[in-house]
Motif scaffolding. Structure first.
Motif, PDB file in Angstrom:
ATOM      1  N   LYS A  62       0.869  -1.186   0.000  1.00  0.00           N
ATOM      2  CA  LYS A  62       0.000   0.000   0.000  1.00  0.00           C
ATOM      3  C   LYS A  62       0.901   1.230   0.000  1.00  0.00           C
ATOM      4  O   LYS A  62       1.782   1.361   0.859  1.00  0.00           O
ATOM      5  N   VAL A  63       0.686   2.112  -0.973  1.00  0.00           N
ATOM      6  CA  VAL A  63       1.511   3.308  -1.115  1.00  0.00           C
ATOM      7  C   VAL A  63       0.637   4.539  -0.906  1.00  0.00           C
ATOM      8  O   VAL A  63      -0.417   4.670  -1.518  1.00  0.00           O
ATOM      9  N   HIS A  64       1.097   5.431  -0.043  1.00  0.00           N
ATOM     10  CA  HIS A  64       0.417   6.705   0.192  1.00  0.00           C
ATOM     11  C   HIS A  64       1.179   7.794  -0.540  1.00  0.00           C
ATOM     12  O   HIS A  64       2.403   7.860  -0.472  1.00  0.00           O
ATOM     13  N   CYS A  65       0.440   8.649  -1.225  1.00  0.00           N
ATOM     14  CA  CYS A  65       1.034   9.768  -1.953  1.00  0.00           C
ATOM     15  C   CYS A  65       0.801  11.061  -1.183  1.00  0.00           C
ATOM     16  O   CYS A  65      -0.050  11.129  -0.297  1.00  0.00           O
ATOM     17  N   TYR A  75      -1.686  12.624   1.542  1.00  0.00           N
ATOM     18  CA  TYR A  75      -3.108  12.815   1.288  1.00  0.00           C
ATOM     19  C   TYR A  75      -3.846  11.561   1.733  1.00  0.00           C
ATOM     20  O   TYR A  75      -3.496  10.453   1.322  1.00  0.00           O
ATOM     21  N   ALA A  76      -4.875  11.733   2.538  1.00  0.00           N
ATOM     22  CA  ALA A  76      -5.653  10.588   3.015  1.00  0.00           C
ATOM     23  C   ALA A  76      -6.308   9.839   1.856  1.00  0.00           C
ATOM     24  O   ALA A  76      -6.470   8.624   1.908  1.00  0.00           O
ATOM     25  N   ASP A  77      -6.671  10.554   0.797  1.00  0.00           N
ATOM     26  CA  ASP A  77      -7.364   9.923  -0.327  1.00  0.00           C
ATOM     27  C   ASP A  77      -6.439   9.603  -1.498  1.00  0.00           C
ATOM     28  O   ASP A  77      -6.897   9.332  -2.591  1.00  0.00           O
ATOM     29  N   PHE A  78      -5.144   9.619  -1.278  1.00  0.00           N
ATOM     30  CA  PHE A  78      -4.172   9.278  -2.316  1.00  0.00           C
ATOM     31  C   PHE A  78      -3.361   8.069  -1.876  1.00  0.00           C
ATOM     32  O   PHE A  78      -2.175   8.168  -1.581  1.00  0.00           O
ATOM     33  N   SER A  79      -4.023   6.917  -1.803  1.00  0.00           N
ATOM     34  CA  SER A  79      -3.290   5.687  -1.500  1.00  0.00           C
ATOM     35  C   SER A  79      -3.634   4.654  -2.563  1.00  0.00           C
ATOM     36  O   SER A  79      -4.751   4.609  -3.072  1.00  0.00           O
ATOM     37  N   TYR A  80      -2.641   3.868  -2.903  1.00  0.00           N
ATOM     38  CA  TYR A  80      -2.769   2.934  -4.005  1.00  0.00           C
ATOM     39  C   TYR A  80      -2.254   1.549  -3.621  1.00  0.00           C
ATOM     40  O   TYR A  80      -1.357   1.419  -2.790  1.00  0.00           O
ATOM     41  N   ARG A  81      -2.842   0.548  -4.261  1.00  0.00           N
ATOM     42  CA  ARG A  81      -2.474  -0.849  -4.056  1.00  0.00           C
ATOM     43  C   ARG A  81      -1.575  -1.264  -5.218  1.00  0.00           C
ATOM     44  O   ARG A  81      -2.015  -1.277  -6.373  1.00  0.00           O
ATOM     45  N   LEU A  82      -0.334  -1.582  -4.923  1.00  0.00           N
ATOM     46  CA  LEU A  82       0.588  -2.116  -5.920  1.00  0.00           C
ATOM     47  C   LEU A  82       0.694  -3.609  -5.680  1.00  0.00           C
ATOM     48  O   LEU A  82       1.056  -4.036  -4.584  1.00  0.00           O
ATOM     49  N   THR A  83       0.317  -4.397  -6.680  1.00  0.00           N
ATOM     50  CA  THR A  83       0.388  -5.849  -6.575  1.00  0.00           C
ATOM     51  C   THR A  83       1.503  -6.329  -7.490  1.00  0.00           C
ATOM     52  O   THR A  83       1.459  -6.123  -8.699  1.00  0.00           O
ATOM     53  N   PHE A  84       2.510  -6.956  -6.900  1.00  0.00           N
ATOM     54  CA  PHE A  84       3.652  -7.481  -7.626  1.00  0.00           C
ATOM     55  C   PHE A  84       3.349  -8.923  -7.998  1.00  0.00           C
ATOM     56  O   PHE A  84       3.402  -9.822  -7.156  1.00  0.00           O
ATOM     57  N   ARG A  85       2.985  -9.136  -9.274  1.00  0.00           N
ATOM     58  CA  ARG A  85       2.576 -10.455  -9.747  1.00  0.00           C
ATOM     59  C   ARG A  85       3.790 -11.370  -9.935  1.00  0.00           C
ATOM     60  O   ARG A  85       4.908 -10.902 -10.152  1.00  0.00           O
ATOM     61  N   ASP A  87       4.490 -13.097 -12.422  1.00  0.00           N
ATOM     62  CA  ASP A  87       5.026 -13.025 -13.794  1.00  0.00           C
ATOM     63  C   ASP A  87       5.895 -11.770 -14.007  1.00  0.00           C
ATOM     64  O   ASP A  87       6.337 -11.501 -15.110  1.00  0.00           O
ATOM     65  N   GLY A  88       6.122 -11.011 -12.955  1.00  0.00           N
ATOM     66  CA  GLY A  88       6.943  -9.812 -13.044  1.00  0.00           C
ATOM     67  C   GLY A  88       6.183  -8.540 -13.284  1.00  0.00           C
ATOM     68  O   GLY A  88       6.744  -7.452 -13.205  1.00  0.00           O
ATOM     69  N   GLY A  89       4.896  -8.640 -13.576  1.00  0.00           N
ATOM     70  CA  GLY A  89       4.064  -7.458 -13.806  1.00  0.00           C
ATOM     71  C   GLY A  89       3.646  -6.803 -12.494  1.00  0.00           C
ATOM     72  O   GLY A  89       3.762  -7.399 -11.416  1.00  0.00           O
ATOM     73  N   ILE A  90       3.178  -5.585 -12.617  1.00  0.00           N
ATOM     74  CA  ILE A  90       2.699  -4.847 -11.457  1.00  0.00           C
ATOM     75  C   ILE A  90       1.328  -4.288 -11.773  1.00  0.00           C
ATOM     76  O   ILE A  90       1.146  -3.603 -12.780  1.00  0.00           O
ATOM     77  N   ASP A  91       0.355  -4.585 -10.928  1.00  0.00           N
ATOM     78  CA  ASP A  91      -0.977  -4.012 -11.042  1.00  0.00           C
ATOM     79  C   ASP A  91      -1.091  -2.855 -10.067  1.00  0.00           C
ATOM     80  O   ASP A  91      -0.567  -2.927  -8.950  1.00  0.00           O
ATOM     81  N   VAL A  92      -1.782  -1.797 -10.483  1.00  0.00           N
ATOM     82  CA  VAL A  92      -1.996  -0.637  -9.632  1.00  0.00           C
ATOM     83  C   VAL A  92      -3.491  -0.350  -9.585  1.00  0.00           C
ATOM     84  O   VAL A  92      -4.155  -0.340 -10.617  1.00  0.00           O
ATOM     85  N   ALA A  93      -4.006  -0.129  -8.378  1.00  0.00           N
ATOM     86  CA  ALA A  93      -5.424   0.200  -8.192  1.00  0.00           C
ATOM     87  C   ALA A  93      -5.526   1.168  -7.007  1.00  0.00           C
ATOM     88  O   ALA A  93      -4.632   1.232  -6.166  1.00  0.00           O
ATOM     89  N   GLU A  94      -6.644   1.882  -6.978  1.00  0.00           N
ATOM     90  CA  GLU A  94      -6.896   2.716  -5.790  1.00  0.00           C
ATOM     91  C   GLU A  94      -7.111   1.798  -4.602  1.00  0.00           C
ATOM     92  O   GLU A  94      -7.675   0.718  -4.741  1.00  0.00           O
ATOM     93  N   TRP A  95      -6.651   2.234  -3.438  1.00  0.00           N
ATOM     94  CA  TRP A  95      -6.850   1.436  -2.242  1.00  0.00           C
ATOM     95  C   TRP A  95      -8.273   1.591  -1.826  1.00  0.00           C
ATOM     96  O   TRP A  95      -9.087   0.953  -1.523  1.00  0.00           O
TER      97      TRP A  95
END
Length: 95
Positions: A62-65, A75-85, A87-95
């Motif tokens: 979980k990354v906070h910006c 920012y309380a509303d600027f956090s993101y979920r980085l999923t390290f797959r 296969d080497g890929g990275i998914d990014v979504a809002e937390w």
């Protein structure tokens, strides 16, 4: 290059206990910020990261910006979920 930095980002976090704050190096901050922005999200700068453990798709951080002003403010509303797959890929979504 970003993949190498992000691999380092996760490797450092993997040594941490679940839900423990990670210490971000300047390269990790740049890579996380760029990855979040590349996925179309607004992240002035990544400031705090927490290793959350694995889920069904991979290892989660979980990354906070916050403002890019040199402060430690986030920012309380600027956090993101980085999923390290696996296969080497990275998914990014809002937390």
């Amino acid at each position: 290059m970003k993949q190498i930095i992000l691999a380092t980002f996760f490797a450092i976090g993997a040594a941490s206990a679940a839900a423990e704050e990670m210490t971000l190096t300047p390269d990790m901050v740049k890579a996380a910020t760029a990855t979040i922005k590349m996925h179309g999200f607004n992240c002035p700068i990544a400031k705090i990261a927490w290793k959350k453990g694995p889920d069904a798709r991979g290892d989660v951080v979980k990354v906070h910006c916050g403002p890019d002003d040199g402060s430690t403010n986030v920012y309380a509303d600027f956090s993101y979920r980085l999923t390290f797959r696996s296969d080497g890929g990275i998914d990014v979504a809002e937390w």
